[in-house]
Scaffold this motif. Sequence first.
Motif, PDB file in Angstrom:
ATOM      1  N   HIS A   1    -147.603 -60.810 -17.533  1.00 21.92           N
ATOM      2  CA  HIS A   1    -146.999 -61.017 -18.854  1.00 21.92           C
ATOM      3  C   HIS A   1    -145.576 -60.468 -18.891  1.00 21.92           C
ATOM      4  O   HIS A   1    -144.658 -61.130 -19.388  1.00 21.92           O
ATOM      5  CB  HIS A   1    -147.853 -60.344 -19.927  1.00 21.92           C
ATOM      6  N   VAL A   2    -145.387 -59.273 -18.347  1.00 18.42           N
ATOM      7  CA  VAL A   2    -144.043 -58.683 -18.337  1.00 18.42           C
ATOM      8  C   VAL A   2    -143.099 -59.533 -17.498  1.00 18.42           C
ATOM      9  O   VAL A   2    -141.963 -59.833 -17.914  1.00 18.42           O
ATOM     10  CB  VAL A   2    -144.095 -57.237 -17.796  1.00 18.42           C
ATOM     11  N   ALA A   3    -143.537 -59.923 -16.302  1.00 20.48           N
ATOM     12  CA  ALA A   3    -142.663 -60.687 -15.406  1.00 20.48           C
ATOM     13  C   ALA A   3    -142.292 -62.046 -15.975  1.00 20.48           C
ATOM     14  O   ALA A   3    -141.238 -62.597 -15.636  1.00 20.48           O
ATOM     15  CB  ALA A   3    -143.342 -60.859 -14.047  1.00 20.48           C
ATOM     16  N   ALA A   4    -143.136 -62.584 -16.848  1.00 18.67           N
ATOM     17  CA  ALA A   4    -142.824 -63.875 -17.478  1.00 18.67           C
ATOM     18  C   ALA A   4    -141.786 -63.731 -18.581  1.00 18.67           C
ATOM     19  O   ALA A   4    -141.219 -64.738 -19.031  1.00 18.67           O
ATOM     20  CB  ALA A   4    -144.093 -64.501 -18.047  1.00 18.67           C
ATOM     21  N   HIS A   5    -141.496 -62.476 -18.995  1.00 21.37           N
ATOM     22  CA  HIS A   5    -140.575 -62.269 -20.122  1.00 21.37           C
ATOM     23  C   HIS A   5    -139.436 -61.297 -19.836  1.00 21.37           C
ATOM     24  O   HIS A   5    -138.553 -61.129 -20.673  1.00 21.37           O
ATOM     25  CB  HIS A   5    -141.353 -61.753 -21.340  1.00 21.37           C
ATOM     26  N   ARG A   6    -139.446 -60.652 -18.666  1.00 17.84           N
ATOM     27  CA  ARG A   6    -138.428 -59.680 -18.334  1.00 17.84           C
ATOM     28  C   ARG A   6    -137.974 -59.863 -16.886  1.00 17.84           C
ATOM     29  O   ARG A   6    -138.721 -60.389 -16.059  1.00 17.84           O
ATOM     30  CB  ARG A   6    -138.945 -58.240 -18.522  1.00 17.84           C
ATOM     31  N   PRO A   7    -136.744 -59.418 -16.554  1.00 17.65           N
ATOM     32  CA  PRO A   7    -136.254 -59.565 -15.176  1.00 17.65           C
ATOM     33  C   PRO A   7    -136.827 -58.489 -14.259  1.00 17.65           C
ATOM     34  O   PRO A   7    -136.653 -57.298 -14.505  1.00 17.65           O
ATOM     35  CB  PRO A   7    -134.730 -59.393 -15.333  1.00 17.65           C
TER      36      PRO A   7
END
Length: 281
Positions: free
Chosen positions: A160-166
């Motif tokens: 989830h984080v990787a889909a929304h943050r670099p």
Amino acid sequence: MKLRILPPLWRLFAIGVVCFAVIFFAHLPDHLILFPTRAPIDAGGAVRKAIPFQNGELELWTAISRRAQQNGRVDTYVLRFYGNADRAERWVGLEAEEWNNRAVEIWGMNYPGFGGSAGPARLSRIGPAALTAFDELQRHANSNPIVLYGASLGTCAALHVAAHRPVVGLILHNPPPLRQMILRQFGWWNLWLLAGPIALQIPRDLDSVANAKAIHAPAMFLLAEKDEVVAPRYHRLVVEAYAGEKRVISLPGAYHNSPIEDAALADFYKALDWLLPRAKQ
């Protein structure tokens, strides 16, 4: 006198309403999936950090490797998401030295309701908590690279984080696609009348297959050959959906919580050299 084989329609309707209420309003997926603990755990050399989150606190634990201490700097930051029923303070201090002599700083997050993170424990709070932890680490990292490392349920948060943050890369250990597992593994015996509504309540934040399709950062997959909790066929759903460059490390004979050791550990270190080149050392 005739016996009634079926109950009256109103009774069937009442039973249906009760079942519907239990499934949709009693947070049934949270109770079935999450196993929070709060008992004190020896954190070793890890340092506690608490940050604001949804009118409460989110608990993070940090540790710096010996190489980072010797160099006086950190080259790579690792944001760690652990499995269900596990806690960050149990592992962060130990894991700081498991990066093949790299200058790293580990940040581990306790899910809401786990350890010192304010409750309640809800699946819907894991995604927002993971983004909050990442944003705090990004402010601290000062443009240095951040790697996400998730195990089991923690892979859902990492994706989830990787889909929304670099991020510069991910390490994903035994990833469960929650919705697909619930439908395929548990739907048949209840004709999907229970599994279907429960699967629909898994937050979109934690849809690992959908998130995997949106990520282009490189990823390492660590897959236990004899995983008794998340069957290998479900691991593969996430691996196959992943859009970025990936390397798969098979863990022969390993179960869901088996440590990475022997030949698999050597493969892990080789993959680290691919994911995190030693340019700064």
